[in-house]
Motif scaffolding. Structure first.
Motif, PDB file in Angstrom:
ATOM      1  N   ASP A 105       2.853   2.879   2.560  1.00 44.60           N
ATOM      2  CA  ASP A 105       1.792   3.872   2.368  1.00 44.60           C
ATOM      3  C   ASP A 105       1.146   4.290   3.677  1.00 44.60           C
ATOM      4  O   ASP A 105       0.270   5.163   3.692  1.00 44.60           O
ATOM      5  CB  ASP A 105       0.720   3.321   1.418  1.00 44.60           C
ATOM      6  CG  ASP A 105       1.259   3.054   0.036  1.00 44.60           C
ATOM      7  OD1 ASP A 105       0.804   2.077  -0.603  1.00 44.60           O
ATOM      8  OD2 ASP A 105       2.160   3.802  -0.420  1.00 44.60           O
ATOM      9  N   ALA A 106       1.562   3.669   4.766  1.00 43.82           N
ATOM     10  CA  ALA A 106       1.059   4.095   6.067  1.00 43.82           C
ATOM     11  C   ALA A 106       1.498   5.529   6.320  1.00 43.82           C
ATOM     12  O   ALA A 106       2.683   5.861   6.239  1.00 43.82           O
ATOM     13  CB  ALA A 106       1.594   3.176   7.158  1.00 43.82           C
ATOM     14  N   GLN A 113      -7.960   4.833   9.822  1.00 45.27           N
ATOM     15  CA  GLN A 113      -8.316   3.751   8.914  1.00 45.27           C
ATOM     16  C   GLN A 113      -7.235   2.684   8.972  1.00 45.27           C
ATOM     17  O   GLN A 113      -6.057   3.000   8.814  1.00 45.27           O
ATOM     18  CB  GLN A 113      -8.449   4.285   7.489  1.00 45.27           C
ATOM     19  CG  GLN A 113      -8.718   3.227   6.437  1.00 45.27           C
ATOM     20  CD  GLN A 113     -10.142   2.710   6.499  1.00 45.27           C
ATOM     21  OE1 GLN A 113     -11.095   3.467   6.406  1.00 45.27           O
ATOM     22  NE2 GLN A 113     -10.276   1.411   6.655  1.00 45.27           N
ATOM     23  N   VAL A 114      -7.673   1.466   9.222  1.00 44.02           N
ATOM     24  CA  VAL A 114      -6.756   0.337   9.178  1.00 44.02           C
ATOM     25  C   VAL A 114      -7.141  -0.519   7.981  1.00 44.02           C
ATOM     26  O   VAL A 114      -8.314  -0.862   7.810  1.00 44.02           O
ATOM     27  CB  VAL A 114      -6.824  -0.511  10.472  1.00 44.02           C
ATOM     28  CG1 VAL A 114      -5.843  -1.679  10.373  1.00 44.02           C
ATOM     29  CG2 VAL A 114      -6.508   0.342  11.696  1.00 44.02           C
ATOM     30  N   THR A 115      -6.177  -0.837   7.149  1.00 44.55           N
ATOM     31  CA  THR A 115      -6.452  -1.662   5.988  1.00 44.55           C
ATOM     32  C   THR A 115      -5.407  -2.759   5.879  1.00 44.55           C
ATOM     33  O   THR A 115      -4.309  -2.643   6.429  1.00 44.55           O
ATOM     34  CB  THR A 115      -6.484  -0.823   4.702  1.00 44.55           C
ATOM     35  OG1 THR A 115      -7.006  -1.608   3.626  1.00 44.55           O
ATOM     36  CG2 THR A 115      -5.093  -0.344   4.320  1.00 44.55           C
ATOM     37  N   GLN A 116      -5.761  -3.795   5.152  1.00 44.63           N
ATOM     38  CA  GLN A 116      -4.832  -4.894   4.960  1.00 44.63           C
ATOM     39  C   GLN A 116      -3.927  -4.622   3.781  1.00 44.63           C
ATOM     40  O   GLN A 116      -4.302  -3.936   2.818  1.00 44.63           O
ATOM     41  CB  GLN A 116      -5.607  -6.199   4.722  1.00 44.63           C
ATOM     42  CG  GLN A 116      -6.356  -6.700   5.947  1.00 44.63           C
ATOM     43  CD  GLN A 116      -7.107  -7.982   5.662  1.00 44.63           C
ATOM     44  OE1 GLN A 116      -7.423  -8.298   4.514  1.00 44.63           O
ATOM     45  NE2 GLN A 116      -7.407  -8.737   6.708  1.00 44.63           N
ATOM     46  N   PHE A 117      -2.756  -5.140   3.862  1.00 45.89           N
ATOM     47  CA  PHE A 117      -1.801  -5.055   2.771  1.00 45.89           C
ATOM     48  C   PHE A 117      -2.466  -5.518   1.476  1.00 45.89           C
ATOM     49  O   PHE A 117      -3.033  -6.610   1.403  1.00 45.89           O
ATOM     50  CB  PHE A 117      -0.585  -5.937   3.105  1.00 45.89           C
ATOM     51  CG  PHE A 117       0.503  -5.900   2.079  1.00 45.89           C
ATOM     52  CD1 PHE A 117       0.482  -6.731   0.970  1.00 45.89           C
ATOM     53  CD2 PHE A 117       1.569  -5.035   2.228  1.00 45.89           C
ATOM     54  CE1 PHE A 117       1.484  -6.712   0.029  1.00 45.89           C
ATOM     55  CE2 PHE A 117       2.589  -4.993   1.294  1.00 45.89           C
ATOM     56  CZ  PHE A 117       2.537  -5.836   0.199  1.00 45.89           C
ATOM     57  N   GLY A 128      -8.050  19.773   6.405  1.00 53.72           N
ATOM     58  CA  GLY A 128      -8.843  18.926   7.273  1.00 53.72           C
ATOM     59  C   GLY A 128      -7.995  18.367   8.395  1.00 53.72           C
ATOM     60  O   GLY A 128      -6.789  18.633   8.492  1.00 53.72           O
ATOM     61  N   GLN A 129      -8.623  17.575   9.251  1.00 52.80           N
ATOM     62  CA  GLN A 129      -7.938  17.007  10.405  1.00 52.80           C
ATOM     63  C   GLN A 129      -7.058  15.828  10.035  1.00 52.80           C
ATOM     64  O   GLN A 129      -6.241  15.388  10.837  1.00 52.80           O
ATOM     65  CB  GLN A 129      -8.956  16.564  11.456  1.00 52.80           C
ATOM     66  CG  GLN A 129      -9.751  17.697  12.066  1.00 52.80           C
ATOM     67  CD  GLN A 129      -8.932  18.479  13.077  1.00 52.80           C
ATOM     68  OE1 GLN A 129      -8.064  19.259  12.721  1.00 52.80           O
ATOM     69  NE2 GLN A 129      -9.189  18.246  14.338  1.00 52.80           N
ATOM     70  N   GLY A 130      -7.225  15.317   8.848  1.00 53.44           N
ATOM     71  CA  GLY A 130      -6.382  14.218   8.403  1.00 53.44           C
ATOM     72  C   GLY A 130      -6.991  12.856   8.687  1.00 53.44           C
ATOM     73  O   GLY A 130      -7.840  12.692   9.573  1.00 53.44           O
ATOM     74  N   THR A 131      -6.562  11.874   7.899  1.00 47.71           N
ATOM     75  CA  THR A 131      -6.887  10.470   8.138  1.00 47.71           C
ATOM     76  C   THR A 131      -5.582   9.727   8.346  1.00 47.71           C
ATOM     77  O   THR A 131      -4.697   9.762   7.475  1.00 47.71           O
ATOM     78  CB  THR A 131      -7.644   9.848   6.954  1.00 47.71           C
ATOM     79  OG1 THR A 131      -8.919  10.469   6.829  1.00 47.71           O
ATOM     80  CG2 THR A 131      -7.831   8.349   7.159  1.00 47.71           C
ATOM     81  N   ARG A 132      -5.478   9.064   9.480  1.00 49.63           N
ATOM     82  CA  ARG A 132      -4.288   8.267   9.774  1.00 49.63           C
ATOM     83  C   ARG A 132      -4.510   6.868   9.223  1.00 49.63           C
ATOM     84  O   ARG A 132      -5.404   6.163   9.674  1.00 49.63           O
ATOM     85  CB  ARG A 132      -4.048   8.209  11.270  1.00 49.63           C
ATOM     86  CG  ARG A 132      -2.990   7.228  11.725  1.00 49.63           C
ATOM     87  CD  ARG A 132      -1.604   7.740  11.493  1.00 49.63           C
ATOM     88  NE  ARG A 132      -1.315   8.942  12.266  1.00 49.63           N
ATOM     89  CZ  ARG A 132      -0.212   9.672  12.097  1.00 49.63           C
ATOM     90  NH1 ARG A 132       0.667   9.328  11.192  1.00 49.63           N
ATOM     91  NH2 ARG A 132      -0.011  10.726  12.839  1.00 49.63           N
ATOM     92  N   LEU A 133      -3.726   6.493   8.226  1.00 53.62           N
ATOM     93  CA  LEU A 133      -3.858   5.174   7.596  1.00 53.62           C
ATOM     94  C   LEU A 133      -2.801   4.224   8.141  1.00 53.62           C
ATOM     95  O   LEU A 133      -1.608   4.540   8.112  1.00 53.62           O
ATOM     96  CB  LEU A 133      -3.718   5.289   6.082  1.00 53.62           C
ATOM     97  CG  LEU A 133      -3.797   3.971   5.311  1.00 53.62           C
ATOM     98  CD1 LEU A 133      -5.211   3.384   5.389  1.00 53.62           C
ATOM     99  CD2 LEU A 133      -3.381   4.148   3.862  1.00 53.62           C
ATOM    100  N   THR A 134      -3.264   3.081   8.602  1.00 53.63           N
ATOM    101  CA  THR A 134      -2.382   2.009   9.044  1.00 53.63           C
ATOM    102  C   THR A 134      -2.563   0.827   8.108  1.00 53.63           C
ATOM    103  O   THR A 134      -3.700   0.462   7.784  1.00 53.63           O
ATOM    104  CB  THR A 134      -2.703   1.580  10.486  1.00 53.63           C
ATOM    105  OG1 THR A 134      -2.546   2.711  11.351  1.00 53.63           O
ATOM    106  CG2 THR A 134      -1.783   0.460  10.947  1.00 53.63           C
ATOM    107  N   VAL A 135      -1.470   0.238   7.671  1.00 51.61           N
ATOM    108  CA  VAL A 135      -1.513  -0.926   6.780  1.00 51.61           C
ATOM    109  C   VAL A 135      -0.951  -2.118   7.545  1.00 51.61           C
ATOM    110  O   VAL A 135       0.176  -2.067   8.045  1.00 51.61           O
ATOM    111  CB  VAL A 135      -0.708  -0.668   5.492  1.00 51.61           C
ATOM    112  CG1 VAL A 135      -0.793  -1.879   4.565  1.00 51.61           C
ATOM    113  CG2 VAL A 135      -1.211   0.582   4.798  1.00 51.61           C
ATOM    114  N   VAL A 136      -1.766  -3.175   7.626  1.00 56.19           N
ATOM    115  CA  VAL A 136      -1.335  -4.361   8.397  1.00 56.19           C
ATOM    116  C   VAL A 136      -1.191  -5.573   7.491  1.00 56.19           C
ATOM    117  O   VAL A 136      -1.717  -5.609   6.382  1.00 56.19           O
ATOM    118  CB  VAL A 136      -2.328  -4.655   9.540  1.00 56.19           C
ATOM    119  CG1 VAL A 136      -2.371  -3.504  10.510  1.00 56.19           C
ATOM    120  CG2 VAL A 136      -3.716  -4.968   8.997  1.00 56.19           C
TER     121      VAL A 136
END
Lengths: 116, 115
Positions: B85-86, B11-15, B107-115
Protein backbone atom coordinates in the motif's frame (compact mmCIF):
# COMPACT_ATOMS: atom_id res chain seq x y z
CA UNK A 1 -12.01 -2.15 -22.60
CA UNK A 2 -11.32 1.49 -21.86
CA UNK A 3 -7.65 2.37 -21.93
CA UNK A 4 -5.13 5.08 -22.62
CA UNK A 5 -1.83 4.33 -24.30
CA UNK A 6 1.22 6.51 -24.13
CA UNK A 7 3.71 4.63 -26.28
CA UNK A 8 6.78 6.52 -25.15
CA UNK A 9 7.89 5.79 -21.59
CA UNK A 10 10.90 8.08 -21.73
CA UNK A 11 11.72 10.94 -24.06
CA UNK A 12 14.83 13.11 -24.05
CA UNK A 13 15.02 16.35 -25.98
CA UNK A 14 17.42 19.24 -26.11
CA UNK A 15 16.37 22.58 -24.70
CA UNK A 16 14.82 24.65 -27.45
CA UNK A 17 13.81 21.63 -29.50
CA UNK A 18 10.21 20.83 -30.35
CA UNK A 19 8.29 18.16 -28.49
CA UNK A 20 5.44 15.82 -29.27
CA UNK A 21 4.07 13.33 -26.75
CA UNK A 22 1.72 10.73 -28.11
CA UNK A 23 -1.55 9.57 -26.62
CA UNK A 24 -4.09 7.12 -28.00
CA UNK A 25 -7.25 6.00 -26.30
CA UNK A 26 -9.78 3.25 -26.53
CA UNK A 27 -13.21 4.27 -25.34
CA UNK A 28 -16.85 3.56 -26.09
CA UNK A 29 -17.58 7.12 -27.17
CA UNK A 30 -15.56 10.30 -27.48
CA UNK A 31 -14.46 11.08 -23.95
CA UNK A 32 -13.23 14.22 -22.31
CA UNK A 33 -9.47 14.41 -22.86
CA UNK A 34 -6.80 15.83 -20.62
CA UNK A 35 -3.07 16.24 -20.26
CA UNK A 36 -1.59 16.53 -16.80
CA UNK A 37 2.00 17.18 -15.73
CA UNK A 38 3.60 15.90 -12.55
CA UNK A 39 6.93 17.04 -11.13
CA UNK A 40 8.73 14.64 -8.78
CA UNK A 41 6.92 14.25 -5.48
CA UNK A 42 4.15 16.59 -6.53
CA UNK A 43 0.50 16.31 -7.46
CA UNK A 44 -0.92 16.60 -10.92
CA UNK A 45 -1.30 19.92 -12.70
CA UNK A 46 -3.68 20.28 -15.61
CA UNK A 47 -1.99 21.44 -18.81
CA UNK A 48 -5.02 21.46 -21.06
CA UNK A 49 -8.32 19.77 -21.78
CA UNK A 50 -10.62 19.02 -24.65
CA UNK A 51 -14.35 18.97 -24.11
CA UNK A 52 -15.72 20.02 -27.52
CA UNK A 53 -15.26 22.52 -30.35
CA UNK A 54 -11.92 23.38 -31.88
CA UNK A 55 -9.81 20.25 -31.99
CA UNK A 56 -6.60 22.19 -31.40
CA UNK A 57 -6.52 23.29 -27.79
CA UNK A 58 -4.11 25.63 -26.12
CA UNK A 59 -2.91 25.09 -22.61
CA UNK A 60 -0.60 26.57 -20.05
CA UNK A 61 3.16 26.84 -20.34
CA UNK A 62 3.02 27.03 -24.14
CA UNK A 63 1.59 23.54 -24.64
CA UNK A 64 -1.04 22.61 -27.16
CA UNK A 65 -2.77 19.38 -28.10
CA UNK A 66 -4.72 18.21 -31.10
CA UNK A 67 -7.68 15.86 -30.91
CA UNK A 68 -8.02 13.56 -33.90
CA UNK A 69 -11.20 11.55 -33.69
CA UNK A 70 -10.33 9.30 -36.63
CA UNK A 71 -7.10 8.24 -34.94
CA UNK A 72 -8.40 8.26 -31.36
CA UNK A 73 -5.42 10.41 -30.51
CA UNK A 74 -4.73 13.47 -28.41
CA UNK A 75 -1.05 14.31 -28.88
CA UNK A 76 0.64 17.01 -26.84
CA UNK A 77 3.05 19.44 -28.49
CA UNK A 78 5.34 22.28 -27.61
CA UNK A 79 7.37 24.17 -30.19
CA UNK A 80 10.34 24.95 -27.92
CA UNK A 81 11.06 23.01 -24.75
CA UNK A 82 12.48 24.66 -21.64
CA UNK A 83 14.58 22.88 -19.02
CA UNK A 84 11.74 23.43 -16.52
CA UNK A 85 9.49 21.23 -18.65
CA UNK A 86 11.30 18.12 -17.42
CA UNK A 87 8.60 16.13 -15.63
CA UNK A 88 6.19 13.25 -16.14
CA UNK A 89 3.25 13.80 -18.45
CA UNK A 90 -0.01 11.91 -18.20
CA UNK A 91 -2.74 11.72 -20.76
CA UNK A 92 -6.17 10.96 -19.31
CA UNK A 93 -9.72 10.44 -20.47
CA UNK A 94 -12.97 10.85 -18.62
CA UNK A 95 -16.57 9.94 -19.34
CA UNK A 96 -18.58 12.50 -21.23
CA UNK A 97 -22.10 11.52 -20.29
CA UNK A 98 -21.94 10.23 -16.75
CA UNK A 99 -23.32 13.23 -14.96
CA UNK A 100 -20.02 15.00 -15.03
CA UNK A 101 -18.04 12.56 -12.97
CA UNK A 102 -14.34 12.87 -13.55
CA UNK A 103 -13.43 9.22 -13.21
CA UNK A 104 -10.21 9.54 -15.08
CA UNK A 105 -8.38 6.75 -16.80
CA UNK A 106 -4.72 7.62 -17.07
CA UNK A 107 -2.05 6.49 -19.43
CA UNK A 108 1.16 5.09 -17.98
CA UNK A 109 2.91 8.42 -18.40
CA UNK A 110 5.85 9.74 -20.40
CA UNK A 111 8.90 10.92 -18.53
CA UNK A 112 10.49 13.88 -20.25
CA UNK A 113 14.15 14.73 -19.77
CA UNK A 114 15.58 17.95 -21.17
CA UNK A 115 19.25 18.31 -22.11
CA UNK A 116 20.75 21.78 -21.72
CA UNK B 1 -6.30 30.89 -3.48
CA UNK B 2 -8.90 28.19 -3.78
CA UNK B 3 -7.25 24.82 -3.77
CA UNK B 4 -7.11 21.20 -2.76
CA UNK B 5 -4.97 20.58 0.30
CA UNK B 6 -3.71 17.22 1.45
CA UNK B 7 -2.27 16.51 4.86
CA UNK B 8 0.21 15.31 5.71
CA UNK B 9 2.50 15.49 2.67
CA UNK B 10 4.49 12.54 3.97
CA UNK B 11 3.18 9.80 6.24
CA UNK B 12 5.07 6.88 7.68
CA UNK B 13 3.02 4.12 9.25
CA UNK B 14 3.71 0.69 10.64
CA UNK B 15 2.62 -2.46 8.93
CA UNK B 16 -0.92 -3.22 10.04
CA UNK B 17 -1.44 0.06 11.92
CA UNK B 18 -4.50 2.04 10.76
CA UNK B 19 -3.73 5.32 9.07
CA UNK B 20 -5.86 8.22 7.88
CA UNK B 21 -5.04 10.66 5.13
CA UNK B 22 -6.82 13.99 4.89
CA UNK B 23 -8.02 16.14 2.02
CA UNK B 24 -9.74 19.50 2.16
CA UNK B 25 -10.92 21.82 -0.58
CA UNK B 26 -11.98 25.43 -0.86
CA UNK B 27 -13.41 25.05 -4.37
CA UNK B 28 -16.85 24.01 -3.13
CA UNK B 29 -16.81 21.16 -5.61
CA UNK B 30 -19.40 18.46 -5.12
CA UNK B 31 -17.28 15.53 -6.25
CA UNK B 32 -14.14 14.33 -4.47
CA UNK B 33 -11.87 11.50 -5.58
CA UNK B 34 -9.06 9.43 -4.17
CA UNK B 35 -6.39 8.05 -6.48
CA UNK B 36 -3.53 5.72 -5.64
CA UNK B 37 -0.29 6.15 -7.56
CA UNK B 38 2.42 3.57 -7.03
CA UNK B 39 5.97 4.33 -8.01
CA UNK B 40 6.39 4.96 -11.74
CA UNK B 41 2.76 4.06 -12.42
CA UNK B 42 -0.35 5.91 -13.50
CA UNK B 43 -2.79 7.12 -10.87
CA UNK B 44 -5.60 4.66 -10.28
CA UNK B 45 -9.01 5.67 -9.01
CA UNK B 46 -9.95 4.07 -5.68
CA UNK B 47 -13.34 5.71 -5.06
CA UNK B 48 -15.18 8.96 -5.25
CA UNK B 49 -17.93 10.86 -3.49
CA UNK B 50 -20.66 12.58 -5.44
CA UNK B 51 -21.99 14.84 -2.71
CA UNK B 52 -22.58 12.31 0.08
CA UNK B 53 -22.93 9.32 -2.20
CA UNK B 54 -19.96 7.00 -1.96
CA UNK B 55 -18.85 5.15 -5.10
CA UNK B 56 -16.29 2.42 -4.81
CA UNK B 57 -14.31 1.10 -7.76
CA UNK B 58 -14.82 -2.61 -8.24
CA UNK B 59 -11.19 -3.53 -7.67
CA UNK B 60 -10.52 -1.30 -4.67
CA UNK B 61 -9.47 -3.52 -1.75
CA UNK B 62 -11.72 -3.65 1.31
CA UNK B 63 -8.76 -2.40 3.32
CA UNK B 64 -9.46 1.07 1.94
CA UNK B 65 -12.33 3.15 3.26
CA UNK B 66 -13.34 6.76 2.92
CA UNK B 67 -15.37 9.32 4.80
CA UNK B 68 -16.75 12.65 3.72
CA UNK B 69 -18.22 14.46 6.73
CA UNK B 70 -18.97 17.64 4.79
CA UNK B 71 -18.41 19.25 1.38
CA UNK B 72 -14.94 20.47 2.25
CA UNK B 73 -13.31 17.40 3.75
CA UNK B 74 -12.66 13.86 2.66
CA UNK B 75 -10.60 11.20 4.43
CA UNK B 76 -8.92 8.05 3.24
CA UNK B 77 -8.66 5.33 5.88
CA UNK B 78 -6.39 2.35 5.41
CA UNK B 79 -7.42 -0.18 8.04
CA UNK B 80 -4.39 -2.45 7.97
CA UNK B 81 -1.68 -1.10 5.71
CA UNK B 82 0.53 -3.61 3.99
CA UNK B 83 3.85 -3.02 2.29
CA UNK B 84 2.03 -3.03 -1.03
CA UNK B 85 0.00 0.00 0.00
CA UNK B 86 3.03 2.26 -0.03
CA UNK B 87 2.22 4.84 -2.66
CA UNK B 88 1.34 8.44 -3.38
CA UNK B 89 -2.30 9.10 -2.61
CA UNK B 90 -3.87 11.89 -4.61
CA UNK B 91 -7.07 13.68 -3.75
CA UNK B 92 -8.97 15.47 -6.48
CA UNK B 93 -12.17 17.44 -6.82
CA UNK B 94 -14.47 18.41 -9.63
CA UNK B 95 -17.78 20.16 -10.06
CA UNK B 96 -20.82 18.69 -11.78
CA UNK B 97 -22.63 21.20 -13.98
CA UNK B 98 -25.64 19.68 -15.62
CA UNK B 99 -24.45 16.71 -17.60
CA UNK B 100 -20.94 18.02 -17.78
CA UNK B 101 -18.20 18.26 -15.24
CA UNK B 102 -15.21 20.46 -14.84
CA UNK B 103 -11.78 19.00 -15.00
CA UNK B 104 -10.35 17.45 -11.85
CA UNK B 105 -8.24 19.60 -9.57
CA UNK B 106 -5.58 17.65 -7.72
CA UNK B 107 -3.91 18.14 -4.40
CA UNK B 108 -0.18 17.79 -3.90
CA UNK B 109 -0.54 14.24 -2.70
CA UNK B 110 0.44 12.32 0.42
CA UNK B 111 3.40 9.98 0.14
CA UNK B 112 2.68 6.95 2.33
CA UNK B 113 5.52 4.75 3.53
CA UNK B 114 4.79 1.47 5.32
CA UNK B 115 7.52 0.09 7.57
Amino acid sequence: AQSVTQPDIHITVSEGASLELRCNYSYGATPYLFWYVQSPGQGLQLLLKYFSGDTLVQGIKGFEAEFKRSQSSFNLRKPSVHWSDAAEYFCAVGPRFSGGYNKLIFGAGTRLAVHP
Amino acid sequence: DAMVIQNPRYQVTQFGKPVTLSCSQTLNHNVMYWYQQKSSQAPKLLFHYYDKDFNNEADTPDNFQSRRPNTSFCFLDIRSPGLGDAAMYLCATSSVQGVRGTEAFFGQGTRLTVV
